[in-house]
Design an enzyme around this catalytic site. Sequence first.
Site, PDB file in Angstrom:
ATOM      1  N   ARG B  49       0.877  -1.141   0.052  1.00 30.96           N
ATOM      2  CA  ARG B  49       0.099   0.029  -0.060  1.00 30.96           C
ATOM      3  C   ARG B  49       0.822   1.326  -0.085  1.00 30.96           C
ATOM      4  O   ARG B  49       0.517   2.281  -0.699  1.00 30.96           O
ATOM      5  CB  ARG B  49      -1.110   0.126   1.286  1.00 30.96           C
ATOM      6  CG  ARG B  49      -1.920  -0.953   1.118  1.00 30.96           C
ATOM      7  CD  ARG B  49      -2.639  -1.496   2.412  1.00 30.96           C
ATOM      8  NE  ARG B  49      -3.702  -2.437   2.128  1.00 30.96           N
ATOM      9  CZ  ARG B  49      -3.167  -3.808   1.854  1.00 30.96           C
ATOM     10  NH1 ARG B  49      -1.992  -4.057   1.838  1.00 30.96           N
ATOM     11  NH2 ARG B  49      -4.215  -4.726   1.481  1.00 30.96           N
ATOM     12  N   THR B  50       1.910   1.346   0.804  1.00 27.78           N
ATOM     13  CA  THR B  50       2.681   2.435   0.811  1.00 27.78           C
ATOM     14  C   THR B  50       3.404   2.528  -0.420  1.00 27.78           C
ATOM     15  O   THR B  50       3.647   3.739  -0.968  1.00 27.78           O
ATOM     16  CB  THR B  50       3.563   2.592   2.297  1.00 27.78           C
ATOM     17  OG1 THR B  50       2.937   2.186   3.258  1.00 27.78           O
ATOM     18  CG2 THR B  50       4.294   3.885   2.660  1.00 27.78           C
ATOM     19  N   LYS B  78      25.989  -7.824  -2.414  1.00 27.55           N
ATOM     20  CA  LYS B  78      27.498  -8.028  -2.646  1.00 27.55           C
ATOM     21  C   LYS B  78      28.186  -7.483  -1.498  1.00 27.55           C
ATOM     22  O   LYS B  78      29.434  -7.560  -1.874  1.00 27.55           O
ATOM     23  CB  LYS B  78      27.828  -7.402  -3.952  1.00 27.55           C
ATOM     24  CG  LYS B  78      26.823  -8.292  -5.000  1.00 27.55           C
ATOM     25  CD  LYS B  78      27.239  -7.282  -6.398  1.00 27.55           C
ATOM     26  CE  LYS B  78      26.024  -7.582  -7.512  1.00 27.55           C
ATOM     27  NZ  LYS B  78      25.915  -6.997  -8.603  1.00 27.55           N
ATOM     28  N   ARG B  99      11.878   3.010   2.699  1.00 25.91           N
ATOM     29  CA  ARG B  99      11.147   2.110   3.823  1.00 25.91           C
ATOM     30  C   ARG B  99      12.364   1.119   4.112  1.00 25.91           C
ATOM     31  O   ARG B  99      12.963   0.452   3.326  1.00 25.91           O
ATOM     32  CB  ARG B  99       9.988   1.394   3.168  1.00 25.91           C
ATOM     33  CG  ARG B  99       9.744   0.210   4.667  1.00 25.91           C
ATOM     34  CD  ARG B  99       8.263  -0.243   4.468  1.00 25.91           C
ATOM     35  NE  ARG B  99       7.377   0.665   4.671  1.00 25.91           N
ATOM     36  CZ  ARG B  99       6.167   0.371   4.999  1.00 25.91           C
ATOM     37  NH1 ARG B  99       5.543  -0.732   5.090  1.00 25.91           N
ATOM     38  NH2 ARG B  99       5.160   1.317   5.391  1.00 25.91           N
ATOM     39  N   HIS B 127       6.669   6.716  10.692  1.00 26.51           N
ATOM     40  CA  HIS B 127       6.079   6.486   9.623  1.00 26.51           C
ATOM     41  C   HIS B 127       5.166   7.890   9.261  1.00 26.51           C
ATOM     42  O   HIS B 127       4.108   7.954   9.452  1.00 26.51           O
ATOM     43  CB  HIS B 127       5.079   5.248   9.515  1.00 26.51           C
ATOM     44  CG  HIS B 127       4.668   4.865   8.469  1.00 26.51           C
ATOM     45  ND1 HIS B 127       4.823   5.710   7.296  1.00 26.51           N
ATOM     46  CD2 HIS B 127       3.742   3.794   7.923  1.00 26.51           C
ATOM     47  CE1 HIS B 127       4.438   4.980   6.068  1.00 26.51           C
ATOM     48  NE2 HIS B 127       3.540   3.983   6.617  1.00 26.51           N
TER      49      HIS B 127
END
Lengths: 150, 300
Positions: B49-50, B78, B99, B127
Amino acid sequence: MKIMKVRQIENGTVIDHISAGKALYIAQLLHLVESSLFVIGSNLSSSKLGKKDLIKIENYILSEAEKHSIALISPTASFIQIQNYEVVSKEKSDIPDVIEYLIVCPNHNCITNTENMSSRFNIDTKTMTVRCAYCEKKYTVDDIKFKRLV
Amino acid sequence: MNNLISMRDLSKAEILHIVDVAEQIESGKIKVNISDKVAALLFFEPSTRTLFSFDTAVKRLGGKTLIMTGTGNTSVKKGETFADTLQTISQYVDIIIQRSPIEGAARYASEVVNIPVINAGDGANQHPTQALLDLYSIKKTQGTLENLKIGVVGDLKFGRTVHSLCQAMSEFNPEFYFASPSHLRMPGYILDDLDEKQIKWHEEREMDSFINDVDIMYVTRIQKERFADIEDYNKVKGSYVMRREILSGVKSNLKVLHPLPRVDEIHTDVDDTEYAYYFPQAKNGVYTRQAIISILLGEV
């Protein structure tokens, strides 16, 4: 006649007015056992504090970072510089608003514990709490650990 | 405002400015065109959703997006440092939306790169765009952000959206009512913050005791995995499920918000009541994120 409870040092640093019971922790923080000649006075009587601890360290000058850490552990501490048995400077502890690098964030999921970077904590001297500038968690001074300083 | 990392960084004036710009973008009074801009959406932890909301927001402003999800196909695997990954990506794009499951990762990112960074969630920490879209939703439905009574229900311990909401609303003299299982109560450090700002709050066992008094009910999911014993979960889960009948005596202006995804904490029989607002709330997220992106890119 004043009785010397803790012997004099020729050159070095005296950390005075340490909150009673905190000297061993400070000695541990400075890793004194491993490399320095030092004496600890515990539960000495103090006109200011009632009881205090004290550390005398031969041939040792505290860095600013060490002074900040000690100030957080014991805000009452003062630092006295000794040369040839004489006091050459006296300094009260000073807690900065922000402390970089010194504190290890207790939050394992904090970026400061996963990346090769410096920690940064904002200090609230009223409540003696610290807040990580990254994960924003707040801790009391008793909850935190310091990085190895020497 | 150079970045959006934490609600702690925002003044009341900045919050109101974002809400105002969101309003004007939604109404069409402000038209922003970022067709020459590229946004990197770096989602080091799964989110649908975000991610979609931000992607939509950038595209509705005319911009383009580069999307990276997880770390599987990146140089992080890596052995490249997080800082190097970010610095490299920042050479290609105009804004980073990130995020991460690691707390503080967004703040660190903002210190490493010299383009704006938006925190789209960092572990259990912040958030802020969710908090701002919640505020926008509250303002839209109540006409004001000031002096509101807000019920907050569910997992208040691990729910970062409710932490950010409390911080954000603290600027507007709210009164909070919290209801959660005892081991999922609002953390002490959030309550300390509220006390410092002299915000009134109450802890209740169940939502029934305050639902008729509040203007907003903010419901969050209680996750099964937060319980050591499934029996404990089964015992409490019913107490935190909102059903239609509980709404019989509520204030007419009440709106029920939820950050989504919902599982069963709001019964579907609430959906067609006048109080349900969680789907429009998700739409408000796009306007709010459009506003934030526009402000950070200096377009407003």
